[in-house]
Design an enzyme around this catalytic site. Structure first.
Site, PDB file in Angstrom:
ATOM      1  N   TYR A  33      -9.483 -17.514  20.450  1.00 34.65           N
ATOM      2  CA  TYR A  33      -8.826 -18.073  19.005  1.00 34.65           C
ATOM      3  C   TYR A  33      -7.220 -17.883  19.384  1.00 34.65           C
ATOM      4  O   TYR A  33      -6.641 -17.365  19.811  1.00 34.65           O
ATOM      5  CB  TYR A  33      -8.996 -17.053  17.753  1.00 34.65           C
ATOM      6  CG  TYR A  33     -10.479 -17.123  17.286  1.00 34.65           C
ATOM      7  CD1 TYR A  33     -10.964 -18.380  17.052  1.00 34.65           C
ATOM      8  CD2 TYR A  33     -11.325 -16.181  17.370  1.00 34.65           C
ATOM      9  CE1 TYR A  33     -12.140 -18.399  16.238  1.00 34.65           C
ATOM     10  CE2 TYR A  33     -12.570 -15.971  16.843  1.00 34.65           C
ATOM     11  CZ  TYR A  33     -12.975 -17.131  16.316  1.00 34.65           C
ATOM     12  OH  TYR A  33     -14.297 -17.364  15.924  1.00 34.65           O
ATOM     13  N   LYS A  67     -17.104  16.536   9.897  1.00 32.44           N
ATOM     14  CA  LYS A  67     -17.032  15.338   8.645  1.00 32.44           C
ATOM     15  C   LYS A  67     -16.914  14.036   9.317  1.00 32.44           C
ATOM     16  O   LYS A  67     -16.631  13.812  10.457  1.00 32.44           O
ATOM     17  CB  LYS A  67     -15.765  15.517   7.776  1.00 32.44           C
ATOM     18  CG  LYS A  67     -14.420  15.541   8.463  1.00 32.44           C
ATOM     19  CD  LYS A  67     -13.257  16.102   7.598  1.00 32.44           C
ATOM     20  CE  LYS A  67     -11.895  15.822   8.458  1.00 32.44           C
ATOM     21  NZ  LYS A  67     -10.806  15.859   7.548  1.00 32.44           N
ATOM     22  N   ARG A  98      -1.350  17.881  -0.458  1.00 31.10           N
ATOM     23  CA  ARG A  98      -2.273  16.872  -0.694  1.00 31.10           C
ATOM     24  C   ARG A  98      -3.359  17.676  -1.626  1.00 31.10           C
ATOM     25  O   ARG A  98      -3.151  17.609  -2.758  1.00 31.10           O
ATOM     26  CB  ARG A  98      -3.111  16.559   0.687  1.00 31.10           C
ATOM     27  CG  ARG A  98      -3.883  15.451   0.817  1.00 31.10           C
ATOM     28  CD  ARG A  98      -4.273  15.134   2.046  1.00 31.10           C
ATOM     29  NE  ARG A  98      -5.139  16.210   2.769  1.00 31.10           N
ATOM     30  CZ  ARG A  98      -5.642  16.260   3.880  1.00 31.10           C
ATOM     31  NH1 ARG A  98      -5.655  15.142   4.816  1.00 31.10           N
ATOM     32  NH2 ARG A  98      -6.475  17.145   4.442  1.00 31.10           N
ATOM     33  N   MET A 140     -14.331 -10.935  16.280  1.00 28.59           N
ATOM     34  CA  MET A 140     -15.247  -9.957  15.611  1.00 28.59           C
ATOM     35  C   MET A 140     -16.442  -9.351  16.587  1.00 28.59           C
ATOM     36  O   MET A 140     -16.709  -8.171  16.567  1.00 28.59           O
ATOM     37  CB  MET A 140     -16.190 -11.016  14.548  1.00 28.59           C
ATOM     38  CG  MET A 140     -16.911  -9.802  13.378  1.00 28.59           C
ATOM     39  SD  MET A 140     -17.765 -11.089  12.384  1.00 28.59           S
ATOM     40  CE  MET A 140     -16.296 -11.517  11.279  1.00 28.59           C
TER      41      MET A 140
HETATM   42  C1  LIG Z   1      -9.171  20.496   5.724  1.00 32.92           C
HETATM   43  C2  LIG Z   1      -9.350  20.186   7.206  1.00 32.92           C
HETATM   44  N1  LIG Z   1      -9.236  21.250   8.021  1.00 32.92           N
HETATM   45  C3  LIG Z   1      -9.708  20.981   9.195  1.00 32.92           C
HETATM   46  C4  LIG Z   1      -9.544  19.812   9.990  1.00 32.92           C
HETATM   47  C5  LIG Z   1      -9.720  19.581  11.251  1.00 32.92           C
HETATM   48  O1  LIG Z   1      -8.250  19.303  12.009  1.00 32.92           O
HETATM   49  P1  LIG Z   1      -8.310  18.701  13.446  1.00 32.92           P
HETATM   50  O2  LIG Z   1      -9.246  17.706  13.890  1.00 32.92           O
HETATM   51  O3  LIG Z   1      -6.819  18.482  13.675  1.00 32.92           O
HETATM   52  O4  LIG Z   1      -8.545  20.084  14.153  1.00 32.92           O
HETATM   53  C6  LIG Z   1      -9.514  18.848   8.968  1.00 32.92           C
HETATM   54  C7  LIG Z   1      -9.182  17.261   9.706  1.00 32.92           C
HETATM   55  O5  LIG Z   1      -8.684  16.455   9.068  1.00 32.92           O
HETATM   56  C8  LIG Z   1      -9.271  18.859   7.796  1.00 32.92           C
HETATM   57  O6  LIG Z   1      -9.078  17.919   6.821  1.00 32.92           O
END
Ligand SMILES: Cc1ncc(COP(=O)(O)O)c(C=O)c1O
Length: 375
Positions: free
Chosen positions: A262, A35, A133, A310
């Protein structure tokens, strides 16, 4: 040549993936968590490499990420951790993307769409075992299963949960979560619902909680070369994957008492050499690194002086011999015998390595090296 760029070491990524696999028993496979553009490392090339390395599934947050992977020709099963929006369900099912489900109305909607397509959606039920969560609260699971387990367009492929504190040294709460997860799986068994894949472990779980591996584990950060925290009991042998580089845009000799940047927050203490680097907070280099950050020039550590702006920073190179305009500058990674880690930068910014990678990874120029040929 871009003024700043990211290098991604795919050989290091493979090493880290093998390090994860080495910790697992024969019945456990890897879900590569890719992700957020693979934590800034480039989702498509990273996913290709992880699949070639044996990752059985990939996990993204949102459907459009899964679609990007499919468009790039990646056919591995993909889990969408945040579930599916109504308008995406049909496409997602046609592409055999796996939704995570945690709401009864979503489950019904996905089932109906699947039936309309003459298919069954392969879903992963998310249960909240203590993270608080996302997920069905474990106490509400019986009602959730009453309402969803007989939906004709839904097949439960997996049950998923997530650890809250697996990266801390005290594992008591993780053990509670694992016990809760086991009772959740028992509830599925009692109802005669097969669960091919149970998964709860992130990187910290892979490394420190071998009894929590089940059929799948979901490592993210360890694949990218960082320990989930400094508190792990069994840290991995990991190699950093991302390097962030730039070049000296201008080099100046400045007399004592001259302000830099700055707000004039830094004033040269004596005759100084100051290098201007074309990287700023727009490139993910946090303003919190003003007068605190460090970069590498000619294998030496050079402090950031003055405010991060920036698109520029200024560094003091007075004590580094032979510095020239256009010299390469390392903002993350190694040069000569020196190294700047994401953890070091994260500490200065009061955050975690994850955020540093995501921020630097937004740099538009990314070069991938050490890939397996032909994939
Ligand atoms: C649902 C879920 N699984 C697995 C992971 C992977 O976690 P990590 O990067 O700590 O291994 C994440 C990361 O945030 C997550 O949100």
């Amino acid at each position: 040549m871009p003024s700043s760029w990211i290098e991604i070491d795919l050989a290091a990524l493979r090493h880290n993936c093998r390090e994860a696999a080495r910790r697992l028993g024969e019945r456990t496979a890897i879900v590569g968590v890719v992700k957020s553009d693979a934590y800034g490392h480039g989702m498509v090339p990273v996913s290709r490499e992880l699949v070639a390395c044996g990752a059985k599934f990939l996990a993204v947050s949102k459907y459009w990420e899964a679609r990007e992977l499919r468009s790039a020709g990646i056919g591995a099963p993909i889990i969408v951790l945040l579930g599916l929006e109504r308008e995406d369900v049909e496409d997602a099912l046609l592409e055999e993307v796996r939704p995570v489900i945690f709401r009864i109305d979503h489950a019904r909607m996905i089932s109906e769409t699947a039936l309309g397509l003459g298919r069954r959606a392969m879903a992963h039920v998310k249960v909240d075992t203590g993270m608080g969560r996302l997920g069905v609260p474990w106490e509400d699971l019986p009602r959730f299963l009453d309402e969803t387990s007989t939906l004709p367009g839904l097949e439960i492929e997996g049950v998923i949960s997530h650890f809250a504190v697996a990266d801390e040294a005290d594992k008591a709460y993780c053990h509670d979560q694992v016990r809760c997860f086991e009772s959740v799986l028992e509830a599925f068994r009692e109802r005669g619902i097969p669960v091919p894949y149970a998964h709860i472990s992130n990187s910290a779980g892979v490394l420190d909680l071998p009894h929590a591996h089940f059929q799948l584990v979901r490592p993210g950060i360890m694949l990218y070369g960082s320990q989930p925290s400094s508190e792990l009991l069994q840290p991995g042998d990991l190699r950093p994957v991302m390097t962030f580089k730039s070049r000296i845009l201008q080099l100046k000799s400045m007399s004592a008492g001259r302000p830099v940047g700055y707000g004039r927050t830094y004033v040269t203490p004596g005759l100084s050499k100051v290098a201007t680097i074309p990287v700023g907070y727009d490139d993910g280099y946090s303003r919190k690194l003003s007068n605190r950050g460090v970069v590498l020039v000619r294998g030496h550590r050079a402090p950031v002086v003055g405010r991060v702006s920036m698109s520029m920073i200024t560094v003091d190179v007075t004590r580094i011999p032979d510095v020239q305009p256009d010299d390469e500058v390392v903002l993350l990674g190694s040069q000569g015998g020196e190294r700047i880690t994401a953890e070091e930068i994260a500490d200065l910014c009061d955050t975690i390595s994850y955020e540093i990678y995501c921020n630097f990874g937004k740099n538009r120029h990314k070069f991938f090296m050490g890939g397996v040929e032909g994939i």
